[in-house]
Motif scaffolding. Structure first.
Motif, short mmCIF file in Angstrom:
data_model
loop_
_atom_site.label_atom_id
_atom_site.label_comp_id
_atom_site.label_asym_id
_atom_site.label_seq_id
_atom_site.Cartn_x
_atom_site.Cartn_y
_atom_site.Cartn_z
N GLU A 133 -0.80 -8.47 -3.46
CA GLU A 133 -1.49 -9.28 -2.45
C GLU A 133 -2.55 -10.14 -3.11
OE1 GLU A 133 -3.03 -6.56 0.45
OE2 GLU A 133 -1.09 -6.40 1.49
N LEU A 159 -5.03 -4.46 16.95
CA LEU A 159 -6.43 -4.38 17.41
C LEU A 159 -7.40 -4.64 16.27
CD1 LEU A 159 -6.39 -1.35 19.87
CD2 LEU A 159 -6.82 -3.74 20.42
N ARG A 160 -7.10 -4.08 15.11
CA ARG A 160 -7.97 -4.34 13.95
C ARG A 160 -8.07 -5.82 13.66
NH1 ARG A 160 -7.78 0.00 9.06
NH2 ARG A 160 -8.30 1.82 10.29
N ARG A 214 -10.17 -7.69 16.22
CA ARG A 214 -11.60 -7.35 16.24
C ARG A 214 -12.36 -7.93 15.07
NH1 ARG A 214 -10.35 -1.19 18.19
NH2 ARG A 214 -10.22 -1.64 20.42
N GLN A 215 -11.72 -8.80 14.30
CA GLN A 215 -12.44 -9.50 13.24
C GLN A 215 -13.13 -10.73 13.81
OE1 GLN A 215 -10.27 -9.79 9.37
NE2 GLN A 215 -8.58 -8.97 10.56
N ASP A 216 -14.33 -10.99 13.32
CA ASP A 216 -15.07 -12.18 13.77
C ASP A 216 -14.22 -13.42 13.57
OD1 ASP A 216 -17.17 -10.58 14.37
OD2 ASP A 216 -18.64 -11.64 13.11
N THR A 244 0.82 -1.21 0.00
CA THR A 244 0.00 0.00 0.00
C THR A 244 0.85 1.26 0.00
OG1 THR A 244 -0.15 -0.14 2.39
CG2 THR A 244 -2.00 -1.04 1.14
N ARG A 246 1.86 3.57 17.80
CA ARG A 246 0.41 3.49 17.78
C ARG A 246 -0.10 2.74 16.54
NH1 ARG A 246 -2.09 7.64 20.70
NH2 ARG A 246 -0.64 9.07 19.76
N ARG A 304 -7.96 -3.07 24.34
CA ARG A 304 -7.85 -1.63 24.20
C ARG A 304 -6.39 -1.26 23.99
NH1 ARG A 304 -12.73 1.60 24.35
NH2 ARG A 304 -14.19 -0.04 23.85
N ARG A 305 -6.20 -0.07 23.39
CA ARG A 305 -4.88 0.36 22.99
C ARG A 305 -3.88 0.35 24.14
NH1 ARG A 305 -6.33 5.53 20.74
NH2 ARG A 305 -7.19 4.69 18.84
N LYS A 306 -4.33 0.87 25.28
CA LYS A 306 -3.40 1.04 26.40
C LYS A 306 -2.88 -0.30 26.91
CE LYS A 306 -3.72 5.12 29.00
NZ LYS A 306 -4.61 6.00 29.76
N ARG A 327 -5.08 -11.15 7.00
CA ARG A 327 -6.24 -11.20 6.12
C ARG A 327 -6.65 -12.64 5.80
NH1 ARG A 327 -5.62 -9.71 1.24
NH2 ARG A 327 -3.38 -10.10 1.27
#
Lengths: 337, 378
Positions: free
Chosen positions: B113, B282-283, B286-288, B16, B275, B255-257, B175
């Motif tokens: 990709e 985190l992304r 947070r995927q199913d 990207t 960050r 969470r980020r912290k 992915r």
């Protein structure tokens, strides 16, 4: 990573959730049919095309057209949610929510509290908001502060296709009423969006850029303008951190304060009216909780306290511009007592 | 162009990336530079990295100064011998300024990709074409627990000098799909071998990090005829210990912290966690289906805070070049696990490096992996 529009991201979020949970249904004006389309089904996918294709996959029981009576169908959704369904309601313009404030403010928002936690209202109210499309005063407002004001409501204002999908899935899975606001000038914005289901939690700000001189907090369409202003300022050596809270209720004030520990300067960009808006709210919280971190006065960049004008030149001048954000940042960076 | 002049170009980290910023120079014009010496800091939306000198000489020109943003492949500086005349350097810079960036080579064939369907498993890969040597046996890079193919961003461009580079996302990571069977190293090694078959790769150089090291090693033990060389970066499978606080913390943090503290354990310098890295993890989480897959993999391979499998016998039985690379500050998998390996194994310990040598010391990792590849041939 696949590239998708804001509209596609929302459609995909709805579709994946409806596949997962049969209690979810969508309801609203023209979400199944379409005015003036001679009875053709799935003619529009709602006024902005977000529900296009859902009727074919899920049928008329789960993709329901309504009459032009927001008070009735928002009330119906609140009841359905209390009875165990998970409605996702589309209201064409957030400006129209005025006719169903009782259903939203006094019913849905209060059920959990007044029934002592024994009732929940898993309802999502989607609506468009925002100026910039020549839609005039009654179809262009950024009314998220009104809903943020009411305890018992959660309020979402996504700024990217990725966040739009993840926040919508989170909204649908949430057991409380969620006001989900989509800027009508952003539906064709394109970004990276994974194919599968994922969530973006409420109350967690996105930090889109790190810089040591100033924190710019922005919502919705203003996030892109804040980023552009930050890129221009960087050419002059002014480094901005850009924070998008993503949800106005709950509000991630901790992340804003965390960035202020480094920057000490705050500019808030809000498309809502200046009085009792998000800019005023955040400025108030920061003045109270983090005054000691500030090296300069907080600056707000908002429209004037006036209705959104229809004339294109006036509308353009009304909406906070990149230039005004840039000027506000230069003002706080150059401020001295 | 004179062979005595070396272009320093904006590198490409991942597919990207289209442009990058020079966020700082670590050498002044006129300074003598050695191969591998830190030269400049490059910043993208994803990552910040220090680029090292590819040639020895004098830093003659900084074409892009601090803060400048240029496309991938653009000339950012010039290294040349001191005796090359200024006029020749000027001409070199002018020629690059006139040429479209794509003609400068690097931007022409970027990474691609794709998703590979292996039946039950769907595996995401990224293929970086070789700068030269398209027919050479590729090197396949296998990330560790909780990581993804982007863990190799900083080493991919250099490894692709003379052969294609393929990174993959393990099941339940990045992915890729979330179907991971029993999540064991043996199962994941079979997924890796199935991927090689699906991609039509008969011979391969394998490199693996942490859990990915154990997977690469198990794959080599299962199908030694396919593997030309093996590079193991802080690998699992060579001792019983593992920082189970890291594994449990990684699984629990949402969470980020919290995650920042957990990810800090990976590096010798915990502040190296940016960050952007935290947001990326985190992304993913947070995927199913991803939390369940990660839990299954952790339970299969690190039950009760111990490593479930001992691959030392498998390593001893291998007859191919093996490099083991370990940071001496690794707090996740004890670097003492590199002790007592068969004599043929080339063990390198990197001082002041934690569990992520490929991010903490990419140029050194490239050098060591290339040495293993050279010994393996193909």
């Amino acid at each position: 990573m696949p590239r998708k529009s804001f509209r596609q991201a929302l459609n995909e979020g709805l579709r994946l959730e409806m596949r997962r949970d049969p209690r979810i249904f969508v309801m609203g004006e023209d979400v199944a049919g379409g005015k003036g389309a001679s009875g053709e089904q799935d003619a529009w996918g709602g006024a902005f095309g977000v529900t296009k294709g859902l009727l074919a996959e899920f049928g008329p029981e789960r993709v329901r057209d309504t009459p032009i009576t927001e008070s009735a169908f928002v009330g119906a959704a609140a009841g359905a949610a209390m009875a165990g369904m998970r409605p996702v309601v589309e209201i064409m313009f957030v400006d129209f929510m005025g006719v169903c404030f009782d259903q939203i403010f006094n019913q849905a928002a209060k059920f959990r509290y007044m029934f002592g936690g024994k009732a929940v209202t898993p309802m999502v109210l989607r609506a468009t908001f925002g100026a910039g499309t020549g839609s005039a005063s009654q179809h262009s407002q950024a009314l998220y502060p009104l809903f943020t004001h009411i305890p018992g409501l959660k309020v979402v204002v996504p700024s990217t296709p990725y966040d739009a999908k993840g926040l919508l899935i989170e909204a649908i899975r949430d057991d409380d009423p969620v006001i989900f606001l989509e800027h009508k000038a952003m539906y064709d914005d394109v970004g990276d969006v994974p194919d599968g289901a994922y969530v973006v939690p409420f109350g967690e700000a996105a930090v889109l850029r790190d810089g040591g001189d100033v924190t710019i907090v922005a919502f919705g369409r203003m996030v892109g303008r804040a980023m552009e202003a930050a890129a221009r300022l960087a050419r002059d050596g002014i480094e901005a951190t850009v924070v998008d809270p993503r949800t106005t209720s709950p509000l991630d004030i901790d992340t804003i304060i965390e960035t202020l520990e480094e920057t000490g300067r705050l500019v808030i960009v809000d498309e809502a009216y200046p009085r009792c808006g998000m800019a005023a709210d955040i400025a108030g919280i920061i003045a109270e909780e983090a005054f000691g971190l500030l090296k300069a006065p907080i600056r707000k960049v908002t429209p004037p306290h006036a209705p959104v004008p229809y004339a294109p030149e006036l509308e353009a001048a009304y909406i906070p511009s990149v230039e005004r954000i840039e000027a506000a940042v230069r003002g706080v960076v150059g401020w001295s007592r | 162009m004179s062979a005595r002049i070396t272009a320093i170009r904006m590198p490409r980290y991942g597919m990207t990336m289209t442009e990058g910023a020079v966020s700082g120079w670590l050498a002044e014009p006129g300074d003598a530079v050695a191969v591998g010496q830190d030269l400049l800091e490059v910043e993208t939306t994803k990552i910040t990295n220090v680029e090292t000198a590819a040639a020895a000489g004098t830093l003659r020109r900084r074409v892009v100064e601090r803060g400048g943003v240029v496309p991938v492949g653009a000339l950012v500086g010039v290294i040349a011998d001191p005796e090359v005349p200024e006029a020749e350097i000027d001409a070199f810079v002018a020629a690059h300024a006139a040429a479209p960036v794509a003609e400068n080579g690097e931007a022409a064939g970027g990474p691609v990709e794709s998703l590979v369907d292996l039946g039950a498993a769907t595996i995401a890969i990224r293929r970086t074409p070789a700068a030269s040597g398209a027919d050479a046996a590729p090197v396949v890079l296998v990330h560790g627990f909780g990581g993804d193919g982007d863990n190799w961003l900083l080493v991919e461009p250099a490894l692709a000098d003379d052969r294609p580079v393929i990174t993959l996302d393990l099941p339940g990571h990045g992915r890729s799909g979330t179907v991971c069977g029993d999540g064991s190293i043996a199962t994941l090694a079979q997924v890796l071998l199935n991927l090689l078959v699906a991609l039509g790769i008969p011979k391969v150089h394998l490199a693996g990090h942490s859990l990915g090291g154990a997977i690469a090693l198990a794959a080599a033990a299962t199908a030694p005829e396919r593997v030309l060389s093996l590079s193991l970066v802080a690998p699992a499978g060579l001792g019983p210990g593992i920082d189970d606080g890291y594994i449990a913390g990684f699984l629990a943090a949402d969470r980020r912290k919290e995650l920042k503290d957990v990810l800090g354990r990976l590096f010798a310098d915990p502040d190296a966690v940016e960050r952007r890295m935290i947001d990326g993890v985190l992304r993913m989480k947070r995927q199913d289906g991803v939390p369940e897959a990660l839990s299954a993999i952790a339970a299969a391979n690190f039950p009760g805070g111990r490593q479930a499998i001992d691959l030392r016998p498998a390593l001893a039985a291998l007859a191919l070049p093996v490099a083991v690379i370990w940071g001496d500050q690794d707090g996740i998998v004890d670097p003492a696990n590199a002790d007592g390996l068969p004599e043929a194994v080339a063990v390198s310990r990197l001082a002041g490096v934690g569990h992520m040598p490929q991010l903490e010391r990419p140029a050194e990792v490239v050098r060591l992996v290339k040495a293993a590849i050279a010994a393996g041939g193909g």
